[in-house]
Design a protein around this motif. Structure first.
Motif, PDB file in Angstrom:
ATOM      1  N   ARG A   1       0.860  -1.180   0.000  1.00 34.77           N
ATOM      2  CA  ARG A   1       0.000   0.000   0.000  1.00 34.77           C
ATOM      3  C   ARG A   1       0.896   1.230   0.000  1.00 34.77           C
ATOM      4  O   ARG A   1       1.947   1.238   0.630  1.00 34.77           O
ATOM      5  N   ASP A   2       0.471   2.281  -0.682  1.00 36.88           N
ATOM      6  CA  ASP A   2       1.269   3.499  -0.743  1.00 36.88           C
ATOM      7  C   ASP A   2       1.571   4.057   0.640  1.00 36.88           C
ATOM      8  O   ASP A   2       2.649   4.567   0.889  1.00 36.88           O
ATOM      9  N   ASP A   3       0.622   3.957   1.559  1.00 37.62           N
ATOM     10  CA  ASP A   3       0.858   4.509   2.885  1.00 37.62           C
ATOM     11  C   ASP A   3       1.712   3.592   3.761  1.00 37.62           C
ATOM     12  O   ASP A   3       1.993   3.903   4.906  1.00 37.62           O
TER      13      ASP A   3
ATOM     14  N   SER B   1      20.340  15.310   8.648  1.00 35.46           N
ATOM     15  CA  SER B   1      18.882  15.435   8.712  1.00 35.46           C
ATOM     16  C   SER B   1      18.239  14.079   8.432  1.00 35.46           C
ATOM     17  O   SER B   1      18.917  13.125   8.045  1.00 35.46           O
ATOM     18  N   VAL B   2      16.940  13.999   8.644  1.00 40.48           N
ATOM     19  CA  VAL B   2      16.204  12.747   8.450  1.00 40.48           C
ATOM     20  C   VAL B   2      14.983  13.017   7.579  1.00 40.48           C
ATOM     21  O   VAL B   2      14.285  14.012   7.764  1.00 40.48           O
ATOM     22  N   VAL B   3      14.732  12.110   6.647  1.00 39.10           N
ATOM     23  CA  VAL B   3      13.544  12.154   5.800  1.00 39.10           C
ATOM     24  C   VAL B   3      12.743  10.891   6.083  1.00 39.10           C
ATOM     25  O   VAL B   3      13.315   9.790   6.108  1.00 39.10           O
ATOM     26  N   THR B   4      11.436  11.051   6.315  1.00 39.20           N
ATOM     27  CA  THR B   4      10.587   9.888   6.560  1.00 39.20           C
ATOM     28  C   THR B   4       9.449   9.844   5.557  1.00 39.20           C
ATOM     29  O   THR B   4       9.040  10.865   5.011  1.00 39.20           O
ATOM     30  N   TRP B   5       8.943   8.632   5.321  1.00 39.00           N
ATOM     31  CA  TRP B   5       7.774   8.449   4.460  1.00 39.00           C
ATOM     32  C   TRP B   5       7.099   7.144   4.824  1.00 39.00           C
ATOM     33  O   TRP B   5       7.670   6.292   5.471  1.00 39.00           O
ATOM     34  N   GLY B   6       5.847   7.040   4.457  1.00 39.24           N
ATOM     35  CA  GLY B   6       5.052   5.854   4.757  1.00 39.24           C
ATOM     36  C   GLY B   6       3.884   6.211   5.663  1.00 39.24           C
ATOM     37  O   GLY B   6       3.504   7.380   5.778  1.00 39.24           O
ATOM     38  N   ASP B   7       3.342   5.237   6.330  1.00 35.85           N
ATOM     39  CA  ASP B   7       2.178   5.418   7.191  1.00 35.85           C
ATOM     40  C   ASP B   7       2.550   6.248   8.422  1.00 35.85           C
ATOM     41  O   ASP B   7       3.467   5.881   9.165  1.00 35.85           O
TER      42      ASP B   7
ATOM     43  N   ASP C   1       5.515  10.095   9.341  1.00 40.55           N
ATOM     44  CA  ASP C   1       5.379  11.551   9.393  1.00 40.55           C
ATOM     45  C   ASP C   1       6.173  12.061  10.580  1.00 40.55           C
ATOM     46  O   ASP C   1       5.749  11.930  11.731  1.00 40.55           O
ATOM     47  N   SER C   2       7.318  12.658  10.313  1.00 40.29           N
ATOM     48  CA  SER C   2       8.174  13.162  11.390  1.00 40.29           C
ATOM     49  C   SER C   2       8.046  14.669  11.580  1.00 40.29           C
ATOM     50  O   SER C   2       8.878  15.290  12.242  1.00 40.29           O
TER      51      SER C   2
END
Length: 89
Positions: A8-10, A45-51, A57-58
């Motif tokens: 799933r995209d999320d 730095s930090v990048v987040t993605w997903g549910d 979501d940071s």
């Protein structure tokens, strides 16, 4: 990539929303929860993605995610260790 019928995209299967950030600075490390990813970039730095439920979501702690040395993950949360040895969770 992966099974499109199961992903799933999320759940982090689609990182297109953060691709520009991921391409702008070299990625040093990637960690994953059950349904999200966190990438430490070369600038600390930090990048987040997903549910968002799993840490995708940071935004609430993004201002604290500077000089990140390590990211650790559980099934549904991330914790970052900063250069000053403090922890953001």
């Amino acid at each position: 990539w992966g099974d499109p019928d199961r992903a799933r995209d999320d759940w982090g299967a689609d990182s297109s929303a953060v691709q520009e950030k991921l391409k702008s600075v070299p990625v040093q490390q990637v960690q994953a929860t059950f349904c999200a990813f966190a990438a430490i970039l070369a600038d600390g730095s930090v990048v987040t993605w997903g549910d968002p439920v799993c840490g995708g979501d940071s935004s609430e702690v993004q201002h604290q995610l500077r000089n990140v040395q390590q990211v650790h993950a559980t099934a549904d949360a991330f914790a970052a260790i900063l250069a000053d040895e403090s922890v953001v969770a």
